[in-house]
Design a protein around this motif. Structure first.
Motif, mmCIF file in Angstrom:
data_model
loop_
_atom_site.group_PDB
_atom_site.id
_atom_site.type_symbol
_atom_site.label_atom_id
_atom_site.label_comp_id
_atom_site.label_asym_id
_atom_site.label_seq_id
_atom_site.Cartn_x
_atom_site.Cartn_y
_atom_site.Cartn_z
ATOM 1 N N TRP A 5 0.805 -1.339 0.138
ATOM 2 C CA TRP A 5 -0.175 -0.146 0.117
ATOM 3 C C TRP A 5 0.898 1.164 0.052
ATOM 4 N N MET A 6 2.104 1.166 0.640
ATOM 5 C CA MET A 6 2.980 2.275 0.415
ATOM 6 C C MET A 6 3.435 2.506 -1.061
ATOM 7 N N VAL A 7 3.762 1.368 -1.444
ATOM 8 C CA VAL A 7 4.180 1.340 -2.912
ATOM 9 C C VAL A 7 2.854 2.183 -4.154
ATOM 10 N N ILE A 8 1.669 1.606 -3.701
ATOM 11 C CA ILE A 8 0.545 2.302 -4.415
ATOM 12 C C ILE A 8 0.432 3.556 -4.046
ATOM 13 N N VAL A 9 0.476 4.184 -2.933
ATOM 14 C CA VAL A 9 0.375 5.478 -2.602
ATOM 15 C C VAL A 9 1.420 6.355 -3.321
ATOM 16 N N ALA A 10 2.836 5.537 -3.129
ATOM 17 C CA ALA A 10 3.634 6.590 -3.761
ATOM 18 C C ALA A 10 3.906 6.718 -5.374
ATOM 19 N N ARG A 11 3.252 5.502 -5.943
ATOM 20 C CA ARG A 11 2.894 5.714 -7.314
ATOM 21 C C ARG A 11 1.810 6.564 -7.580
ATOM 22 N N CYS A 12 0.821 6.643 -6.724
ATOM 23 C CA CYS A 12 -0.372 7.743 -6.872
ATOM 24 C C CYS A 12 0.227 9.071 -7.130
ATOM 25 N N ILE A 13 1.136 9.534 -6.013
ATOM 26 C CA ILE A 13 1.551 10.581 -6.047
ATOM 27 C C ILE A 13 2.539 11.038 -7.067
ATOM 28 N N GLN A 14 3.430 10.103 -7.515
ATOM 29 C CA GLN A 14 4.377 10.231 -8.476
ATOM 30 C C GLN A 14 3.727 10.440 -9.800
ATOM 31 N N THR A 15 2.563 9.744 -10.000
ATOM 32 C CA THR A 15 1.818 9.818 -11.528
ATOM 33 C C THR A 15 1.175 11.261 -11.362
ATOM 34 N N ALA A 16 0.523 11.629 -10.315
ATOM 35 C CA ALA A 16 -0.175 12.955 -10.391
ATOM 36 C C ALA A 16 0.659 14.178 -10.716
ATOM 37 N N GLY A 17 1.949 13.885 -10.235
ATOM 38 C CA GLY A 17 3.139 15.207 -10.502
ATOM 39 C C GLY A 17 3.586 14.905 -11.750
ATOM 40 N N GLY A 18 3.959 13.672 -12.256
ATOM 41 C CA GLY A 18 4.555 13.597 -13.765
ATOM 42 C C GLY A 18 3.882 14.186 -14.873
ATOM 43 N N GLN A 19 2.470 13.777 -14.838
ATOM 44 C CA GLN A 19 1.601 14.262 -15.944
ATOM 45 C C GLN A 19 1.788 15.921 -16.094
ATOM 46 N N VAL A 20 2.158 16.649 -15.202
ATOM 47 C CA VAL A 20 2.103 18.085 -15.558
ATOM 48 C C VAL A 20 3.092 18.416 -16.534
ATOM 49 N N ALA A 21 4.315 17.628 -16.866
ATOM 50 C CA ALA A 21 5.123 17.997 -17.644
ATOM 51 C C ALA A 21 4.166 17.974 -19.162
ATOM 52 N N GLY A 22 3.748 16.929 -19.349
ATOM 53 C CA GLY A 22 3.025 16.577 -20.531
ATOM 54 C C GLY A 22 2.018 17.782 -20.645
ATOM 55 N N SER A 23 1.247 18.172 -19.731
ATOM 56 C CA SER A 23 0.206 19.285 -20.032
ATOM 57 C C SER A 23 0.769 20.552 -20.305
ATOM 58 N N VAL A 24 1.850 20.888 -19.639
ATOM 59 C CA VAL A 24 2.505 22.176 -19.787
ATOM 60 C C VAL A 24 3.263 22.251 -21.280
ATOM 61 N N LEU A 42 2.136 20.630 -23.961
ATOM 62 C CA LEU A 42 0.889 20.928 -24.847
ATOM 63 C C LEU A 42 0.412 22.317 -25.101
ATOM 64 N N VAL A 43 0.086 22.935 -23.784
ATOM 65 C CA VAL A 43 -0.275 24.226 -23.931
ATOM 66 C C VAL A 43 0.730 25.203 -24.432
ATOM 67 N N LEU A 44 1.935 25.042 -24.198
ATOM 68 C CA LEU A 44 3.157 26.020 -24.480
ATOM 69 C C LEU A 44 3.158 25.777 -25.819
ATOM 70 N N VAL A 45 3.093 24.618 -26.662
ATOM 71 C CA VAL A 45 2.941 24.393 -28.011
ATOM 72 C C VAL A 45 1.749 25.150 -28.724
ATOM 73 N N ALA A 46 0.709 24.736 -28.043
ATOM 74 C CA ALA A 46 -0.626 25.334 -28.663
ATOM 75 C C ALA A 46 -0.635 26.891 -28.404
ATOM 76 N N ARG A 47 -0.177 27.562 -27.497
ATOM 77 C CA ARG A 47 -0.042 28.743 -27.320
ATOM 78 C C ARG A 47 0.924 29.853 -28.012
ATOM 79 N N TYR A 48 2.225 29.385 -28.220
ATOM 80 C CA TYR A 48 3.308 30.199 -28.532
ATOM 81 C C TYR A 48 3.910 29.571 -30.028
ATOM 82 N N LEU A 49 3.530 28.631 -30.594
ATOM 83 C CA LEU A 49 3.940 28.165 -31.783
ATOM 84 C C LEU A 49 3.192 28.370 -32.759
ATOM 85 N N GLU A 50 3.538 28.425 -34.223
ATOM 86 C CA GLU A 50 2.287 28.460 -35.183
ATOM 87 C C GLU A 50 2.766 27.526 -36.498
#
Length: 475
Positions: A109-128, A130-138
């Motif tokens: 259960w400690m492994v599962i909790v750590a994986r959930c926290i890690q996953t929640a944080g890691g996705q931010v890089a992909g989202s940022v 995509l937003v940067l590409v959509a907003r600043y590139l043409e």
């Protein structure tokens, strides 16, 4: 979640974002690499920790978290400071990585909790990214960087399975540290990501919390088969339905569920991603129990399949442009059906045969995503596209999570011929039957799509006029 009434102003292109794009993509690749690695070896981890029955939750519960944070990050990206959003996400990523490596204490259960926290944080890089590409590139430059992102996702899947296969034979906790390499990229990214915010945004915390608890209970039910868990899930789903009907700013409204074309199209994603998290684990268990292969050997066996998926994903746009959505989606599902059927027929024929079968399966998976996403988005009004994409991500991750919770338990059964499915050699029977089940699910998906395809992709339809504008700013 509600946005401001005033749309974000157009920002002039900023050439200095490209260094951050490269490093954000690296972080995203490292995070997905870690996710795919755990998908391959979760059964071994559960066995080592003395909890094989709960092993599938190592992948299932983080999958639900991933679906929810995809929705949240994607929606927030247009309105809040990307720099601050990245800082919060990367802090969660590092916290989860360190917690999993140093503090799991041999407790699943400690492994599962750590994986959930890690996953929640890691996705931010992909989202940022995509937003940067959509907003600043043409123009062509924007398309190029979107294509690079897609290729990076598929490539990280291949590398993740490969890395997990070899690291599992050493110490699987090292998988937690792979995304932690991101710490070296933080200064450069923070110096190049803009800090603009475009107004206040309301995050529907109660709504997301209620649906997260409901989905978690449903997923855990399929692991423990405790009917109180199912009853709890039903109660929270009912509570969620009541809540979105009364809340002032829910992240999704009842009107969304009145759109039958959207419901039908999202159903194809749910069906065809039901086995998505289970394929690598099934192949790993098959290799170990039938052929005496190590996880490293299995990862090499699957490498060609992930490379094929990468090529098909990158080519899906041009293929779809020539064949159209309907033909492309049908072809992708047929690939999956044929691949699983071949795997079931050749389960005792050797690793090469399994590798070829999986290459056919992943050709379909790589081709499937783009045209179906476009189909789903096409069933809603333009102002609802963000919510449609967010719910799409949530649906496919929840489907895979529930699937792994169900099939993961089967992988741990030495011989489940008593299930009465199909005959097979005793030593390979469980895996023959799993591949048959996956094949049947793909057939159901094909039948469902043939039934709905003319309803969800008609030649011309004014979506906003048929379903109402619903332009209330909620996301």
């Amino acid at each position: 979640m509600a946005t401001t009434d005033t749309p974000a102003p157009r920002i002039e292109p900023a050439p200095d974002i490209k260094p951050s794009l490269v490093l954000l993509l690296c972080i995203f690749i490292l995070g997905n690499l870690c996710n795919q690695g755990f998908t391959l070896v979760f059964q071994q981890i559960g066995t080592q920790l003395g909890a094989p029955e709960q092993a599938s939750l190592i992948t299932a519960l983080p999958g639900i978290v991933l679906g929810i944070v995809c929705f949240i990050y994607g929606s927030l990206g247009d309105f809040v400071s990307l720099k601050r959003m990245f800082a919060v996400g990367i802090a969660l990523l590092l916290a989860g990585s360190l917690l999993g490596f140093f503090c799991n204490f041999g407790n699943i259960w400690m492994v599962i909790v750590a994986r959930c926290i890690q996953t929640a944080g890691g996705q931010v890089a992909g989202s940022v990214y995509l937003v940067l590409v959509a907003r600043y590139l043409e123009g062509a430059e924007k398309v190029t960087f979107f294509g690079i992102f897609t290729a990076g996702f598929q490539l990280s899947t291949a590398i993740g399975v490969l890395a997990a296969g070899f690291l599992a034979s050493l110490n699987w906790t090292i998988l937690f540290l792979i995304p932690a390499v991101s710490v070296f990229f933080i200064p450069t990214i923070l110096s190049h990501v803009p800090d603009e915010a475009y107004g206040e945004v309301h995050v529907d915390v109660p709504g997301f919390a209620i649906v997260a608890v409901a989905l978690a209970l449903l997923t855990i039910f399929f692991t423990y088969m405790n009917w109180w868990l199912l009853l709890g899930a039903v109660v929270f789903f009912v509570l969620f339905w009541v809540y979105i009907g009364r809340a002032k700013q829910p992240f999704i409204t009842h009107e969304f569920f009145h759109n039958t074309r959207w419901l039908m199209s999202i159903g194809i994603f749910f069906i065809l991603y039901f086995f998505n998290y289970s394929i690598a684990g099934t192949c790993n268990a098959l290799g170990a129990q039938v052929y005496g292969m190590t996880s490293g050997d299995v990862s090499l066996m699957l490498l060609a399949a992930y490379i094929v998926a990468t090529v098909m994903a990158v080519s899906s746009g041009s293929i779809d442009a020539k064949l159209g959505h309907k033909a492309t989606i049908i072809m992708s599902i047929v690939f999956m059906i044929c691949g699983f059927a071949l795997a079931a027929a050749c389960a005792t024929a050797g690793p090469v045969a399994i590798g070829i079968a999986m290459a056919i399966v992943y050709a379909g998976i790589g081709l499937f995503y783009s045209p179906v996403v476009d189909t789903v988005v096409g069933t809603v009004a333009p102002d609802q596209s963000g919510r449609a994409i967010g719910m799409n991500d949530l649906a496919l991750n929840v489907a895979g999570s529930i699937g792994i919770a169900i099939f993961g338990g089967m992988m741990g059964i030495a011989n489940f011929s008593d299930l009465g499915l199909v005959p097979g050699p005793e030593y390979a029977g469980p895996f023959v039957r799993l591949f048959v089940i996956f094949c049947v699910i793909a057939v159901v998906g094909l039948v469902w799509y043939l039934f709905i395809m003319n309803k969800v992709t008609p030649a011309k339809l004014d979506v906003a006029e048929e379903y109402g504008d619903d332009n209330d700013g909620r996301i």
